[in-house]
Design an enzyme around this catalytic site. Structure first.
Site, PDB file in Angstrom:
ATOM      1  N   GLY A 216      -4.259   2.901   0.002  1.00 46.53           N
ATOM      2  CA  GLY A 216      -3.844   4.257  -0.365  1.00 46.53           C
ATOM      3  C   GLY A 216      -2.530   4.627   0.280  1.00 46.53           C
ATOM      4  O   GLY A 216      -1.825   3.763   0.808  1.00 46.53           O
ATOM      5  N   ASN A 217      -2.197   5.909   0.230  1.00 40.63           N
ATOM      6  CA  ASN A 217      -0.962   6.362   0.862  1.00 40.63           C
ATOM      7  C   ASN A 217      -1.171   7.756   1.441  1.00 40.63           C
ATOM      8  O   ASN A 217      -2.235   8.352   1.274  1.00 40.63           O
ATOM      9  CB  ASN A 217       0.193   6.340  -0.144  1.00 40.63           C
ATOM     10  CG  ASN A 217      -0.118   7.189  -1.361  1.00 40.63           C
ATOM     11  OD1 ASN A 217      -0.189   8.405  -1.268  1.00 40.63           O
ATOM     12  ND2 ASN A 217      -0.342   6.540  -2.505  1.00 40.63           N
TER      13      ASN A 217
END
Ligand code: CTP
Length: 400
Positions: free
Chosen positions: A201-202
């Site tokens: 993810g980020n």
């Protein structure tokens, strides 16, 4: 903006303290004008400390600056919260027997009032006639809400919450330049599952995209917000405005949702942070050190969603992309932005510099907006201010 907040003598005056705080937090210069009666509920030091400006109720102070007229003339917006039945009657009659009264007569700025009183007083024909008069004159009446009142009774008459008054007030000064325009905004960050407990993810929180959706709705647009893994509290403003929200998880979901929503829209804004790659395989069971399956993860490339949307766009549709960069200097950032805009085939590219301490998860943002002809906009401030700058650029680009 220069905002005057008139506070009149009702118990809801304590809620106006929070309203002033919100306005200050949004970067406005606020002058509070309480009535004498209001000071029996919340005192002068509170208003001065919270607004960071001198406060007076009297037309006889600071006479050299003709303060009783100047405050009204210099205001970009006047809010009266709470507005009691008495003040509403005085406003309808045009009385000017205190600083708030003279200010209200001297101003040509939009005026928003938030009535607060008991249900019987609100329903009284005198109050209703006064409200009708003010409405006819172009004042905006925010509320009142329906709910519990001070005496334990319940009904219409309760002052709206500070956030709702803020929204109504800002809508009064905002251009309605996107009325009926159908826009789709993506926000948040995609998560690409690796196994039942892990994902790639980020750090995108979804705040900037949500601010874009809310700003568009305030300016009259019909908005669809495609939200990738955004926390509920971040979406609260969008929910309150009744914006259609579609929740997605992965880049593939996001791509599908965007294409579906795009079919019926004139502007697409891709503010979501999309994973460029996803794990080649999604394991059904948790990967473990023991099995050695965690050491190397094979990745495959995700489609470039915004490039696809731009390539498929019909005449008249505008596509906006975002780019978060970590450049060495501004020149390099703009060069990268120009190349990225061309590569993706989008009309506008909003570029901001990010770093460990900058951009993500913070309330503020600094951006430049790049079009084919070069930099066409810039903004530094709250995500809401950045959002309005983006819509300004969109409105300009849509002009024939
Ligand atoms: N984007 C997209 N689909 C992807 C990757 C990115 O639609 N698979 C969109 C983003 O939502 C954003 C814009 O493209 O609006 C730019 O994202 P960015 O990650 O900066 O672009 P990349 O092409 O991945 O470039 P870089 O190699 O610099 O990361």
């Amino acid at each position: 903006m220069n905002i005057v907040v008139g506070v009149t003598g009702g118990i809801a005056a304590y809620k106006a303290v929070h309203l002033v705080r919100l306005l200050i937090k949004n970067g406005h210069d606020v002058t509070v004008i309480p009535t004498e009666d209001a000071l029996r509920f919340v005192g002068m030091p509170t208003w001065e400390a919270i607004s960071r400006n001198p406060v007076t109720t009297s037309v006889h102070e600071d006479v050299a600056r003709v303060r009783h007229v100047a405050l009204g003339q210099e205001a970009d917006l006047v809010i009266v919260a709470p507005a009691t039945a008495n003040t509403i009657a005085k406003m309808a009659a045009g009385l000017a027997d205190d600083l708030l009264g003279t200010t209200l007569l001297a101003t040509t700025a939009p005026v928003v009032i938030a009535p607060a009183m008991h249900t019987e007083m609100w329903r009284h024909p005198a109050t209703q006639a006064n409200i009708a008069t003010l409405r006819e004159r172009g004042l905006r009446i925010a509320g009142p809400g329906d709910g519990e009142l001070t005496g334990g009774d319940s009904g219409p008459g309760r002052m709206l919450e500070p956030e709702e008054i803020l929204n109504a007030a800002l809508a009064a000064v905002r251009p309605q330049d996107l009325v009926g325009v159908r826009v789709v905004v993506s926000t948040g960050g995609t998560r690409e599952p690796l196994d039942p407990v892990r994902f790639l993810g980020n750090r995108s929180s979804g705040r900037q995209g949500t601010a874009l959706a809310v700003a568009a709705a305030d300016r009259g647009a019909d908005v669809v917000l495609v939200a990738a893994n955004v926390a509920g509290d971040v979406l609260a403003d969008a929910v309150r405005l009744g914006i259609r929200i579609e929740r997605v998880g992965t880049a593939a979901d996001l791509g599908d949702a965007m294409r579906r929503a795009a079919a019926e829209s004139e502007v697409l804004v891709m503010a979501a942070a999309v994973a460029d790659y996803r794990p080649a395989e999604k394991a059904e069971r948790k990967l473990t050190k023991e099995s050695g399956t965690l050491e190397r993860i094979e990745l495959v490339e995700n489609e470039d969603i915004v490039a696809g949307l731009a390539a498929d766009r019909h005449a008249g549709r505008l596509v906006v992309a975002f780019a978060a960069e970590t450049p060495q200097d501004e020149h390099e950032m703009l060069e990268r932005a120009r190349r990225k805009r061309e590569r993706k085939g989008v009309d506008l590219l909003v570029v901001n510099e990010v770093g460990w301490e900058q951009g993500f998860e913070s309330a503020d943002n600094t951006v430049q907006i790049v079009a084919a002809e070069g930099v066409v906009g810039a903004a530094s401030g709250t995500k809401r201010q950045v959002a309005d700058a983006v819509w300004d650029a969109v409105v300009a680009a849509r002009r024939p």
